[in-house]
Design a protein around this motif. Structure first.
Motif, PDB file in Angstrom:
ATOM      1  N   ASP A 139       0.806  -1.216   0.000  1.00 27.88           N
ATOM      2  CA  ASP A 139       0.000   0.000   0.000  1.00 27.88           C
ATOM      3  C   ASP A 139       0.844   1.272   0.000  1.00 27.88           C
ATOM      4  O   ASP A 139       0.348   2.350  -0.362  1.00 27.88           O
ATOM      5  CB  ASP A 139      -0.943   0.010   1.204  1.00 27.88           C
ATOM      6  N   SER A 140       2.111   1.169   0.399  1.00 24.86           N
ATOM      7  CA  SER A 140       2.978   2.346   0.462  1.00 24.86           C
ATOM      8  C   SER A 140       3.322   2.901  -0.911  1.00 24.86           C
ATOM      9  O   SER A 140       3.711   4.070  -1.030  1.00 24.86           O
ATOM     10  CB  SER A 140       4.281   2.004   1.198  1.00 24.86           C
ATOM     11  N   GLY A 141       3.228   2.083  -1.959  1.00 25.25           N
ATOM     12  CA  GLY A 141       3.595   2.507  -3.298  1.00 25.25           C
ATOM     13  C   GLY A 141       5.067   2.390  -3.613  1.00 25.25           C
ATOM     14  O   GLY A 141       5.491   2.662  -4.751  1.00 25.25           O
ATOM     15  N   LEU A 142       5.879   1.972  -2.652  1.00 24.87           N
ATOM     16  CA  LEU A 142       7.316   1.887  -2.875  1.00 24.87           C
ATOM     17  C   LEU A 142       7.696   0.807  -3.882  1.00 24.87           C
ATOM     18  O   LEU A 142       8.778   0.870  -4.479  1.00 24.87           O
ATOM     19  CB  LEU A 142       8.044   1.628  -1.549  1.00 24.87           C
ATOM     20  N   LEU A 143       6.811  -0.167  -4.082  1.00 25.44           N
ATOM     21  CA  LEU A 143       7.110  -1.216  -5.057  1.00 25.44           C
ATOM     22  C   LEU A 143       6.861  -0.744  -6.487  1.00 25.44           C
ATOM     23  O   LEU A 143       7.373  -1.341  -7.438  1.00 25.44           O
ATOM     24  CB  LEU A 143       6.261  -2.461  -4.791  1.00 25.44           C
ATOM     25  N   GLY A 144       6.060   0.286  -6.663  1.00 27.42           N
ATOM     26  CA  GLY A 144       5.617   0.676  -7.994  1.00 27.42           C
ATOM     27  C   GLY A 144       4.530  -0.262  -8.474  1.00 27.42           C
ATOM     28  O   GLY A 144       3.921  -1.003  -7.694  1.00 27.42           O
ATOM     29  N   SER A 145       4.254  -0.250  -9.761  1.00 28.79           N
ATOM     30  CA  SER A 145       3.228  -1.147 -10.305  1.00 28.79           C
ATOM     31  C   SER A 145       3.667  -2.598 -10.137  1.00 28.79           C
ATOM     32  O   SER A 145       4.857  -2.915 -10.168  1.00 28.79           O
ATOM     33  CB  SER A 145       2.975  -0.834 -11.780  1.00 28.79           C
ATOM     34  N   ILE A 146       2.696  -3.490  -9.953  1.00 24.40           N
ATOM     35  CA  ILE A 146       3.001  -4.899  -9.690  1.00 24.40           C
ATOM     36  C   ILE A 146       3.153  -5.659 -11.002  1.00 24.40           C
ATOM     37  O   ILE A 146       2.280  -5.605 -11.875  1.00 24.40           O
ATOM     38  CB  ILE A 146       1.898  -5.550  -8.826  1.00 24.40           C
ATOM     39  N   SER A 147       4.286  -6.363 -11.136  1.00 20.11           N
ATOM     40  CA  SER A 147       4.592  -7.114 -12.346  1.00 20.11           C
ATOM     41  C   SER A 147       4.134  -8.566 -12.254  1.00 20.11           C
ATOM     42  O   SER A 147       3.530  -9.102 -13.183  1.00 20.11           O
ATOM     43  CB  SER A 147       6.109  -7.097 -12.613  1.00 20.11           C
ATOM     44  N   HIS A 148       4.442  -9.204 -11.107  1.00 13.50           N
ATOM     45  CA  HIS A 148       4.191 -10.644 -10.972  1.00 13.50           C
ATOM     46  C   HIS A 148       4.080 -10.991  -9.499  1.00 13.50           C
ATOM     47  O   HIS A 148       4.791 -10.440  -8.661  1.00 13.50           O
ATOM     48  CB  HIS A 148       5.350 -11.437 -11.594  1.00 13.50           C
ATOM     49  N   VAL A 149       3.171 -11.892  -9.196  1.00 17.53           N
ATOM     50  CA  VAL A 149       3.018 -12.413  -7.840  1.00 17.53           C
ATOM     51  C   VAL A 149       3.009 -13.932  -7.907  1.00 17.53           C
ATOM     52  O   VAL A 149       2.328 -14.515  -8.757  1.00 17.53           O
ATOM     53  CB  VAL A 149       1.714 -11.906  -7.176  1.00 17.53           C
ATOM     54  N   ARG A 150       3.772 -14.544  -7.042  1.00 17.27           N
ATOM     55  CA  ARG A 150       3.764 -16.009  -6.934  1.00 17.27           C
ATOM     56  C   ARG A 150       3.296 -16.388  -5.538  1.00 17.27           C
ATOM     57  O   ARG A 150       3.882 -15.954  -4.542  1.00 17.27           O
ATOM     58  CB  ARG A 150       5.150 -16.589  -7.190  1.00 17.27           C
ATOM     59  N   VAL A 151       2.235 -17.181  -5.487  1.00 18.96           N
ATOM     60  CA  VAL A 151       1.663 -17.610  -4.214  1.00 18.96           C
ATOM     61  C   VAL A 151       1.723 -19.132  -4.152  1.00 18.96           C
ATOM     62  O   VAL A 151       1.157 -19.817  -5.007  1.00 18.96           O
ATOM     63  CB  VAL A 151       0.205 -17.139  -4.068  1.00 18.96           C
ATOM     64  N   ASP A 152       2.409 -19.652  -3.154  1.00 18.51           N
ATOM     65  CA  ASP A 152       2.470 -21.096  -2.928  1.00 18.51           C
ATOM     66  C   ASP A 152       1.659 -21.428  -1.690  1.00 18.51           C
ATOM     67  O   ASP A 152       2.101 -21.188  -0.554  1.00 18.51           O
ATOM     68  CB  ASP A 152       3.922 -21.555  -2.732  1.00 18.51           C
ATOM     69  N   SER A 153       0.450 -21.937  -1.886  1.00 24.18           N
ATOM     70  CA  SER A 153      -0.377 -22.418  -0.784  1.00 24.18           C
ATOM     71  C   SER A 153      -0.084 -23.906  -0.640  1.00 24.18           C
ATOM     72  O   SER A 153      -0.852 -24.764  -1.090  1.00 24.18           O
ATOM     73  CB  SER A 153      -1.862 -22.164  -1.075  1.00 24.18           C
ATOM     74  N   ALA A 154       1.055 -24.176  -0.034  1.00 24.92           N
ATOM     75  CA  ALA A 154       1.623 -25.536  -0.023  1.00 24.92           C
ATOM     76  C   ALA A 154       1.345 -26.211   1.317  1.00 24.92           C
ATOM     77  O   ALA A 154       1.846 -25.791   2.359  1.00 24.92           O
ATOM     78  CB  ALA A 154       3.126 -25.463  -0.289  1.00 24.92           C
ATOM     79  N   TRP A 155       0.551 -27.263   1.281  1.00 21.93           N
ATOM     80  CA  TRP A 155       0.213 -28.046   2.465  1.00 21.93           C
ATOM     81  C   TRP A 155       0.500 -29.518   2.155  1.00 21.93           C
ATOM     82  O   TRP A 155       0.714 -29.889   0.993  1.00 21.93           O
ATOM     83  CB  TRP A 155      -1.264 -27.867   2.837  1.00 21.93           C
ATOM     84  N   TRP A 156       0.478 -30.343   3.178  1.00 30.23           N
ATOM     85  CA  TRP A 156       0.630 -31.789   2.965  1.00 30.23           C
ATOM     86  C   TRP A 156      -0.365 -32.513   3.867  1.00 30.23           C
ATOM     87  O   TRP A 156      -0.481 -32.201   5.056  1.00 30.23           O
ATOM     88  CB  TRP A 156       2.050 -32.262   3.298  1.00 30.23           C
ATOM     89  N   ARG A 157      -1.089 -33.464   3.279  1.00 30.11           N
ATOM     90  CA  ARG A 157      -2.018 -34.302   4.040  1.00 30.11           C
ATOM     91  C   ARG A 157      -1.887 -35.745   3.563  1.00 30.11           C
ATOM     92  O   ARG A 157      -1.805 -36.018   2.355  1.00 30.11           O
ATOM     93  CB  ARG A 157      -3.477 -33.838   3.840  1.00 30.11           C
ATOM     94  N   GLY A 158      -1.864 -36.664   4.521  1.00 33.73           N
ATOM     95  CA  GLY A 158      -1.803 -38.081   4.198  1.00 33.73           C
ATOM     96  C   GLY A 158      -3.162 -38.642   3.842  1.00 33.73           C
ATOM     97  O   GLY A 158      -4.199 -37.968   3.970  1.00 33.73           O
ATOM     98  N   LEU A 159      -3.193 -39.896   3.403  1.00 25.99           N
ATOM     99  CA  LEU A 159      -4.442 -40.517   2.979  1.00 25.99           C
ATOM    100  C   LEU A 159      -5.535 -40.500   4.049  1.00 25.99           C
ATOM    101  O   LEU A 159      -6.705 -40.269   3.736  1.00 25.99           O
ATOM    102  CB  LEU A 159      -4.177 -41.954   2.517  1.00 25.99           C
ATOM    103  N   PRO A 160      -5.215 -40.732   5.342  1.00 28.21           N
ATOM    104  CA  PRO A 160      -6.294 -40.757   6.344  1.00 28.21           C
ATOM    105  C   PRO A 160      -7.038 -39.436   6.491  1.00 28.21           C
ATOM    106  O   PRO A 160      -8.148 -39.421   7.009  1.00 28.21           O
ATOM    107  CB  PRO A 160      -5.553 -41.109   7.646  1.00 28.21           C
ATOM    108  N   TYR A 161      -6.451 -38.352   6.026  1.00 30.84           N
ATOM    109  CA  TYR A 161      -7.115 -37.045   6.119  1.00 30.84           C
ATOM    110  C   TYR A 161      -8.483 -37.079   5.443  1.00 30.84           C
ATOM    111  O   TYR A 161      -9.445 -36.466   5.916  1.00 30.84           O
ATOM    112  CB  TYR A 161      -6.225 -35.977   5.474  1.00 30.84           C
TER     113      TYR A 161
END
Length: 375
Positions: A139-161
């Motif tokens: 929100d500060s604007g220090l980044l300038g316009s946004i070029s690319h965002v990478r989001v890793d919503s990385a979880w792990w669950r076994g079969l019993p889940y």
């Protein structure tokens, strides 16, 4: 003193109970409900609270004289319970995801509007210091316009889940990791950048052959000039979650890291980069006052204050609905193998309840249906 009820007494209900107990000067848990006989009373005993236990949530809503109810039940029940509570004149905090379909989300918002009560959807990651810091830097604007965002919503669950009765089915869970795990990161993406204009995606079940739903998806979002990519997963060992935001002038990420390049005469990165911009960004981080309460506790604090002050909560029903819109677009793009424009129209078949259940692939069939998760 607000009178609190909680519907659903599974694992996530503990975060709600603990959240309300952190503010004894503002609220009191007076009722718990669960459709499994005796479980509500058992949860009250577990926490040492003198709350009435109900085996019928509808009875609790009708009889318990509540000001606010938390709904911590399977996603397929969220709309019905939320609407019933709002129509009874009770404020609602409902767990994520808000509901499996946009049609149900809109019905919940309509109930909120006609009741005049508040509706908040759990988005506890907005109440984390590291992510609130990331928001302030963007929100500060220090980044300038946004070029690319990478989001890793990385979880792990076994079969019993996926052995728990409602998990791993399109009808009861509403979807897989995209809806039920990455919803956190989708909310954060919308909070940080706003809604994308277009979505495309692929879905897969890579490791859970006892589940109908996806355990992995990869989506790409188009913003005004830049792109964002989201990996939703319950197959990532280590659960290394990350948000990386590349701007015109600098890059920031959570876990925290900041880099800023500057150009030499030929357009290559100059030695040392833009140290002044890095220092300005780090100053925002250093000067930020830490949150007094975090996670569910922080969101409950905000909701209690919103009720007292007559204002909207930070994570309101509209924000919950918008996250479901993105999830819906991901599923539509992955199932139909197309680019999906946002916002979705109410005439879009995927807007309606039941459409996803009818058209989603069954990657595998569910092989177990346990009443309770193994401890």
């Amino acid at each position: 003193m607000l009178r609190i009820g909680i519907i659903g007494t599974g694992g996530i209900a503990n975060a709600h109970v603990q959240g309300y107990l952190a503010f004894p000067e503002h609220c009191e848990i007076v009722a718990l409900a669960d459709v499994a006989p005796g479980r509500a009373a058992q949860k009250a005993e577990e926490f040492g609270i003198s709350a009435a236990g109900y085996d019928d949530p509808a009875q609790m809503i009708a009889e318990a004289d509540l000001d606010l109810v938390s709904i911590a039940t399977p996603p397929s029940t969220h709309a019905q319970l939320t609407i019933a509570a709002l129509d009874a004149g009770i404020h609602v905090l409902v767990e994520k995801p808000m509901a499996p379909s946009l049609e149900e989300c809109e019905a919940m918002l309509a109930a909120q509007e006609r009741s005049g009560k508040l509706l908040s959807v759990v988005a506890q990651n907005r109440f984390r210091d590291d992510l609130a810091t990331l928001k302030e830097v963007v929100d500060s604007g220090l980044l300038g316009s946004i070029s690319h965002v990478r989001v890793d919503s990385a979880w792990w669950r076994g079969l019993p889940y996926y052995d728990l009765w409602w998990r791993g089915t399109w009808e009861k869970e509403g979807g897989g990791c995209t809806l039920n795990h990455a919803i956190h990161h989708i909310d954060l993406l919308l909070w940080l950048l706003g809604s994308p204009a277009e979505v495309t995606a692929m879905l897969a079940n890579a490791q859970h052959d006892n589940s109908e739903v996806e355990d992995l998806s990869v989506a790409v979002f188009r913003y005004e000039r830049g792109l964002a990519q989201l990996t939703s997963s319950v197959v990532h060992h280590g659960e290394e979650q990350e948000i990386v935001i590349q701007g015109q002038h600098a890059r920031v990420s959570q876990p925290w890291k900041v880099l800023a390049e500057s150009s030499d005469a030929a357009g290559f990165p100059a030695r040392g980069g833009d140290a002044e911009r890095v220092a300005a960004i780090e100053a925002i981080v250093a000067n930020r006052e830490p949150l007094a309460h975090r996670g569910h506790e922080g969101q409950i604090e905000d909701l209690l204050a919103a009720i007292r002050d007559g204002r909207k909560p930070i994570a309101d029903g509209r924000a919950g609905r918008d996250a479901i819109e993105v999830v819906t677009a991901i599923y539509k793009a992955g199932i139909e193998r197309e680019f999906v424009s946002l916002p979705l129209s109410a005439s879009d078949p995927y807007y309606r309840a039941g459409r996803l259940v009818e058209h989603a692939p069954h990657f595998f069939e569910k092989t177990a249906s346990l009443a309770e998760a193994a401890s």
